[in-house]
Design an enzyme around this catalytic site. Structure first.
Site, PDB file in Angstrom:
ATOM      1  N   LYS A 106      -0.675  -4.511  -3.371  1.00  0.00           N
ATOM      2  CA  LYS A 106      -2.014  -4.021  -3.063  1.00  0.00           C
ATOM      3  C   LYS A 106      -2.139  -2.575  -3.509  1.00  0.00           C
ATOM      4  CE  LYS A 106      -5.589  -3.283   0.357  1.00  0.00           C
ATOM      5  NZ  LYS A 106      -5.835  -1.883  -0.010  1.00  0.00           N
TER       6      LYS A 106
ATOM      7  N   ASP B  49      10.232   5.909 -10.053  1.00  0.00           N
ATOM      8  CA  ASP B  49       9.816   6.665 -11.236  1.00  0.00           C
ATOM      9  C   ASP B  49      10.593   7.976 -11.387  1.00  0.00           C
ATOM     10  OD1 ASP B  49       8.022   4.726 -11.944  1.00  0.00           O
ATOM     11  OD2 ASP B  49       6.273   5.731 -11.093  1.00  0.00           O
TER      12      ASP B  49
ATOM     13  N   SER C  30       0.810  -1.216   0.000  1.00  0.00           N
ATOM     14  CA  SER C  30       0.000   0.000   0.000  1.00  0.00           C
ATOM     15  C   SER C  30       0.848   1.274   0.000  1.00  0.00           C
ATOM     16  CB  SER C  30      -0.979  -0.019   1.174  1.00  0.00           C
ATOM     17  OG  SER C  30      -1.921  -1.048   0.994  1.00  0.00           O
TER      18      SER C  30
END
Length: 703
Positions: free
Chosen positions: A500, A486, A475
């Site tokens: 998740k 990224d 999460s």
């Protein structure tokens, strides 16, 4: 940030991998009762079924076609839930039930009729009572031959067909009895006490099956319905929801763990940072709790098949008292032998949950390690605009300031076992390393997209960064790690994360308003309403975050992870957010670091021994069956224990946490390579601004 959070979902900031699923039984009665009449749904349950259908069809993120395919999914999932090991139903039972109900459960679901589910559950209870009676008789009359080369198939839903008839089913029961006997023997029981303990367990379970209520059947069936949409959508009966609220508020003393039911077992779903289980470091996510004992010497009561509420009541207790748990470890794929874990009950200590730091030396370099058990936030303190409320962001700012003063050469952020927490904190902490800008995207069921950004915090640390993750990182942890990856801000090391990437909201199942009645709600539904996406466009759902450099852990990926759920939402993509990578770590850098790690690991005898033990562990985990020959069973049990003693977080004999963290040692070697690599490129200082200046500059009530 607050306005975005408030506008999105009621429980948006408290997402985790929590699931509280169905339970099957209740506290053990004093005497066995005669088998009751067949269970049938109550009028309230029929009404709840209709409302559940409407909520799921209209509001769930996944728009599931209401056809025979859904009906078969519900049917198969229900059978798998209540008979995962194919130990209760025969092939003819399944054929008859499928013919009668296999293609009508979708129609029953739409009309809110759970009678088909009750019929299947009643057949399960019939066979369950037969099995317990058989086990008790066999225990008294059978002579066990543990030299015979027999095996017991495990997880038979994946490996074996349904037993052809009752005789074949009874042979399966006989082998299960031998397996349970061996398990108890190598857990520490001896001689007659094993038979006595097993007999008591079977008698108690028979009593439990005889005391089933309509709620047990209803919750079990509704769980099969809701998890056909996705694994994190759950129905809570009014009684179950009360325990859910207590769990979330952490207001009662206990062990600090979230539990769920899987098949007949109570399974550890999450270890709460700051709780007794977290500090003891022996109980792990995925462990199956099969027995509970009170105090240092109290009898350990078998709790297999118990209703989740009753297991929780046994585990909870006054602060300072001892509870002993008998568990089948997830690290051993829940195969025997069991372990006895001693835990002193206490309340969750928020200070123990807080971020912590240490400094290690690697080849003369100072490396700061920030351990972050969760992304925590004192929601009430924030709401009241208190000056010093607890938050992850505050604590990490303080630690970064201290590490700056210590002149560290690099930082490792340890997110292992971090199951999530506050989304706001994940976004803000990301900003401390990458600066202001997009962190995560959220897409709802209607296709609407929202980009959540750090808008308050400049980058406080720009030096070499490694983020350490494992299969339990989920999460909010995945959002942070994905953003770092990224942006090209740091190196992600460890195992693939949990995967998740969904958001749940709790809704009450309300009756239509009437001025003449004031009837209570019919329960609650935890409903999946949105998905998270990386700023690069891919979801964290199902796949998780793939590490740049794999440093495998002992966690079993076949047991832990979103991709282990058959109904998990798929990995998908949306458009990329508007962001500019910082480029601290390039793909060429990653490639070079991989090569250096591979070359170093090939010469590292300790690391090669670790890989060899991991290969042995995986071989044992992947076996489709277990030997019922005592000599082979004992050998395998000893092998599992030796591997855990060598590489686990704690010593099995003493329960004390080991001083050396092998994974951190290996990660420090990667950090050493990264520091050298970056030193060749720039001489820029690693911290842009002391963290204390930022706190001082903020008005009261801000972090």
């Amino acid at each position: 940030m607050k306005s975005l959070r408030t506008a999105l979902f009621p429980v948006f900031l408290i997402f985790s991998i929590l699931t509280m699923s169905w339970g099957q039984s209740q506290a053990v009665p004093a005497k066995a009762a005669a088998p009751p009449a067949l269970l049938a749904p109550t009028p309230e349950q029929m009404e709840a079924s209709r409302h559940l259908a409407q909520y799921l069809i209209q509001n769930h993120y996944r728009k599931v076609p209401l056809n025979d395919s859904l009906s078969q999914q519900i049917f198969d999932r229900f059978l798998d839930n209540i008979d995962n090991n194919r130990s209760y139903f025969t092939a003819s039972d399944v054929e008859r039930l499928r013919k009668e109900y296999g293609n009508r459960l979708d129609d029953d679901f739409i009309t809110g009729n759970p009678e088909g589910g009750f019929a299947i559950y009643n057949q399960f209870l019939k066979r369950a009572r037969q099995k317990m009676a058989f086990m008790m008789k066999a225990l008294k009359t059978s002579t066990f031959d543990f030299t015979k080369p027999e095996t017991l198939e495990l997880e038979r839903s994946k490996t074996a067909p349904w037993s052809v008839d009752l005789a074949a089913l009874q042979d399966q029961w006989r082998k299960e009895l031998k397996y349970q006997y061996l398990n108890m023997k190598f857990t520490g029981e001896k001689g007659k006490s094993i038979k006595s303990a097993l007999e008591k367990s079977f008698r108690n379970r028979l009593n439990l099956f005889n005391q089933q209520k309509p709620e047990d059947a209803f919750v079990a069936y509704m769980n099969a319905v809701t998890t056909s949409f996705d694994p994190h959508t759950d129905y809570f009966s009014p009684d179950m929801y009360e325990n859910f609220q207590i769990d979330m508020s952490r207001s009662l003393e206990g062990i600090g763990a979230k539990l769920q039911m899987e098949n007949e077992y109570t399974v550890v779903n999450e270890i709460i940072p700051g709780g007794p289980a977290f500090k003891g470091n022996q109980l792990k996510k995925g462990d199956q709790i099969i027995g509970v004992g009170q105090g240092e010497n109290g009898e350990i009561i078998d709790v297999v098949g118990w209703r989740i509420n009753d297991v929780v009541k046994k585990i909870r207790g006054p602060k300072g008292t001892v509870v002993r748990l008998k568990v089948l470890p997830a690290s051993q794929a829940n195969k025997g032998p069991a372990r006895i874990i001693r835990i002193v009950r206490a309340k969750v200590d928020l200070q123990e949950q807080a971020a912590q730091k240490k400094i290690i030396i690697e080849k003369g370099k100072k490396i700061g390690v920030i351990v972050l058990p969760s992304f925590y936030l004192d929601f009430e303190g924030e709401r009241q605009n208190k000056t010093n409320y607890t938050s992850t962001t505050r604590d990490v700012i303080k630690i970064l300031n201290e590490l700056n003063a210590a002149k560290v050469d690099g930082i490792i952020l340890d997110l292992r076992d971090n199951g999530g927490g506050s989304l706001e904190e994940a976004v803000n902490v990301t900003g401390l390393f990458v600066g202001q800008g997009p962190v995560v995207q959220v897409s709802n069921a209607l296709g609407g997209k929202m980009v959540l950004k750090d808008e308050e915090y400049p980058a406080l640390y720009t030096g070499p960064l490694v983020v350490l993750v494992n299969r339990y990182s989920a999460s909010a942890s995945e959002i942070f790690a994905a953003a770092i990856q990224d942006y090209g801000r740091g190196v992600i090391v460890g195992d693939r994360t949990f995967g998740k990437g969904t958001v749940q909201s709790i809704v009450s199942i309300k009756r239509p308003f009437s001025m003449f009645t004031n009837q209570p709600d019919l329960g609650q539904l935890k409903l999946t309403v949105a998905k998270f996406y990386r700023i690069s466009g891919g979801s964290t759902q199902h796949i998780g975050v793939l590490p740049d450099i794999v440093l495998p852990s002992m966690i079993d990926p076949e047991v832990v992870g979103e991709d282990t759920y058959t109904s998990s939402l798929p990995w998908t993509t949306i458009s990329r957010a508007d962001y500019t990578p910082v480029g601290s770590v390039s793909r060429a850098d990653i490639s070079m670091l991989k090569s250096e790690f591979k070359a170093r690991a090939a010469k590292d005898s300790q690391y090669q021994a670790y890989l060899a033990d991991l290969a042995t562990l995986n071989r044992i985990r992947n076996k489709k069956s277990v030997s019922l020959q005592e000599k082979n069973f004992e050998t395998e049990s000893k092998t599992l224990k030796q591997i855990q003693d060598r590489w686990g977080d704690e010593n099995l004999e003493t329960g004390k946490k080991k001083k050396t963290d092998f994974i951190i040692q290996e990660t420090a070697g990667i950090m050493d390579d990264l520091i050298d690599l970056k030193a060749q490129e720039t001489d820029a200082p690693m911290l842009q601004k002391p963290a204390a200046q930022l706190i001082k500059a903020m008005p009261l009530g801000k972090k």
